[in-house]
Design an enzyme around this catalytic site. Structure first.
Site, PDB file in Angstrom:
ATOM      1  N   LYS A  47     -15.734  69.126 -11.721  1.00  0.00           N
ATOM      2  CA  LYS A  47     -14.736  68.056 -11.709  1.00  0.00           C
ATOM      3  C   LYS A  47     -13.878  68.132 -10.431  1.00  0.00           C
ATOM      4  O   LYS A  47     -14.157  68.915  -9.541  1.00  0.00           O
ATOM      5  CB  LYS A  47     -13.888  68.117 -12.987  1.00  0.00           C
ATOM      6  CG  LYS A  47     -14.721  68.151 -14.288  1.00  0.00           C
ATOM      7  CD  LYS A  47     -15.362  66.817 -14.653  1.00  0.00           C
ATOM      8  CE  LYS A  47     -16.457  66.949 -15.686  1.00  0.00           C
ATOM      9  NZ  LYS A  47     -16.041  67.189 -17.044  1.00  0.00           N
TER      10      LYS A  47
HETATM   11  C1  LIG Z   1     -16.540  67.196 -18.491  1.00  0.00           C
HETATM   12  C2  LIG Z   1     -16.223  66.155 -19.512  1.00  0.00           C
HETATM   13  C3  LIG Z   1     -15.667  66.456 -20.764  1.00  0.00           C
HETATM   14  C4  LIG Z   1     -15.510  67.858 -21.254  1.00  0.00           C
HETATM   15  O1  LIG Z   1     -14.803  68.649 -20.398  1.00  0.00           O
HETATM   16  P1  LIG Z   1     -14.718  70.232 -20.640  1.00  0.00           P
HETATM   17  O2  LIG Z   1     -13.523  70.624 -19.851  1.00  0.00           O
HETATM   18  O3  LIG Z   1     -16.002  70.788 -20.108  1.00  0.00           O
HETATM   19  O4  LIG Z   1     -14.562  70.468 -22.096  1.00  0.00           O
HETATM   20  C5  LIG Z   1     -15.318  65.422 -21.592  1.00  0.00           C
HETATM   21  N1  LIG Z   1     -15.509  64.142 -21.243  1.00  0.00           N
HETATM   22  C6  LIG Z   1     -16.063  63.813 -20.059  1.00  0.00           C
HETATM   23  C7  LIG Z   1     -16.227  62.373 -19.715  1.00  0.00           C
HETATM   24  C8  LIG Z   1     -16.447  64.809 -19.176  1.00  0.00           C
HETATM   25  O5  LIG Z   1     -17.041  64.488 -18.018  1.00  0.00           O
END
Ligand SMILES: *Cc1c(COP(=O)(O)O)cnc(C)c1O
Length: 388
Positions: free
Chosen positions: A191
């Site tokens: 991210k």
């Molecule tokens: C990455 C992601 C999540 C989950 O994030 P984590 O921090 O890995 O639990 C949820 N929703 C979307 C759209 C994501 O891309």
């Protein structure tokens, strides 16, 4: 040998490493001062009152749903074009989950489809309690069109902003919660910024904030004003509800706070790389990302869609040829309603045609802060070769 170019990757600086080491040398490696620093940095950046750091965005989405008292008799609606975690948050609370098809241009939950579905649901007495738009690739959903529907049909709004820290909508930061009850960020390494694993829930509402901080730590409070009897002594706490252990560590929060200082730099670089793709891929038989005029994306992902009627190859062939060339393409996302877990509730292929059409054509190509122009050129060149 040609090096492998991933689709996404974290950027860790010496300052990040030093911040983490400082915590490791301190007495408090969890629940220390870095957590509040990180929360304050995110709240300040977003222009929102409260930020609650948690162990992941999945955890954040779960306690956001719990804070709204989503339960077994409720419905949560989200986009089918998302990571499974968005929908799962509803299921963790025992709620039923349904989906709203996506907009053909932005690939986000379509406000028009939402309104049509709400009108039908009202007649059947099956309105949702929570709607969760997902800011796919870092481009905000059209929140100003969703908020009046929330008012009219009486649902609450949680933004899955996992992709979107650093993005703007109508000139304001995603996460300011102008049109929602809460927004949730992810700090998974692919991210925009990272804490290893981690997430953050933001809100302007005092009552939700109080619930969120309890829910992330077992439902426990030490606030005498909230207790049902007077304190037994300095050790005393009360568990008021069934919470979880969704705490982040101080080690992770130190990394997050350090990364926040470079957020703008990260997003600027992603924007300029995206602009380069826009310019250099425009003559290929591809549909490039369309941006709604009120949005300014953080560009977590760059998704191309193949114009398959103009290409002599299948989606899978193009994908495989890129992978064979050491280009770490991916696909975001497999429509959630087609997952076996969700099919048991009666969903099937054909239910959400826009999300499914997107799935047949989409490929996420490499985009991250540290992507060099030379590596980006290799991706562009390979796409030219494959699609010619
Ligand atoms: C990455 C992601 C999540 C989950 O994030 P984590 O921090 O890995 O639990 C949820 N929703 C979307 C759209 C994501 O891309």
């Amino acid at each position: 040998m040609t090096s492998f170019i991933p689709y996404g990757k974290q950027e860790i600086s010496e300052a990040d490493i030093a911040a983490v080491i400082d915590v490791l040398k301190s007495d408090r490696i969890t629940q220390g001062p870095a957590i509040e620093r990180f929360e304050q940095a995110v709240a300040d950046y977003c222009g929102v009152k409260y930020a609650v750091a948690v162990s992941s965005a999945t955890a954040g989405l779960h306690i956001a749903c719990l804070a709204l008292e989503l339960g077994a008799n409720d419905l949560l609606w989200t986009s089918p074009n998302t990571f499974v975690a968005s929908a799962n948050a509803g299921r963790y609370c025992g709620a039923s989950v349904d989906f709203v098809d996506t907009d053909p241009k932005t690939y986000n939950l379509s406000p028009e489809a939402l309104e049509a579905k709400l009108m039908a649901a009202e007649k059947q007495g099956k309105l949702p309690s929570v709607v969760m738009p997902v800011h796919l690739t870092g481009q905000s959903a059209v929140m100003a069109a969703i908020a009046p529907l929330a008012e009219k049909y009486g649902f609450r709004v949680i933004e899955d902003a996992s992709h979107a820290i650093g993005a703007q909508y109508q000139g304001k930061p995603v996460g300011c919660c102008e049109y929602s009850d809460m927004a949730v960020f992810s700090f998974h390494p692919v991210k925009i910024i990272t804490t290893g694993e981690g997430g953050m829930v933001v809100t302007n509402q005092d009552e939700l904030y109080q619930k969120l901080i309890r829910l992330r730590t077992h439902g426990i409070t030490r606030d005498p004003n909230l207790m049902t009897e007077s304190s037994h002594g300095g050790w005393y706490y009360q568990q008021l509800e069934l919470g979880l252990n969704y705490r982040i560590t101080d080690i992770q929060a130190a990394l997050g706070a350090s990364q926040m200082q470079r957020l703008e730099k990260f997003v600027d670089r992603r924007r300029s790389l995206a602009q380069r793709y826009n310019e250099q891929l425009q003559d290929l038989p591809l549909t490039l990302p369309d941006q709604h005029p009120e949005t300014n994306s953080s560009w977590h992902l760059y998704v191309i869609r193949l114009q398959l009627d103009q290409i002599q190859k299948t989606h899978q062939q193009v994908f495989n040829e890129l992978r064979e060339a050491q280009i770490g393409v991916n696909l975001h996302y497999i429509p959630v309603h087609t997952q076996p877990y969700y099919q048991q509730f009666g969903f099937q292929w054909g239910d959400f045609p826009e999300a499914e059409q997107y799935y047949r054509e989409a490929i996420s190509i490499p985009l991250y802060y540290g992507l060099t122009e030379a590596d980006q050129d290799r991706v562009i060149q390979k796409l030219r070769e494959i699609l010619k």
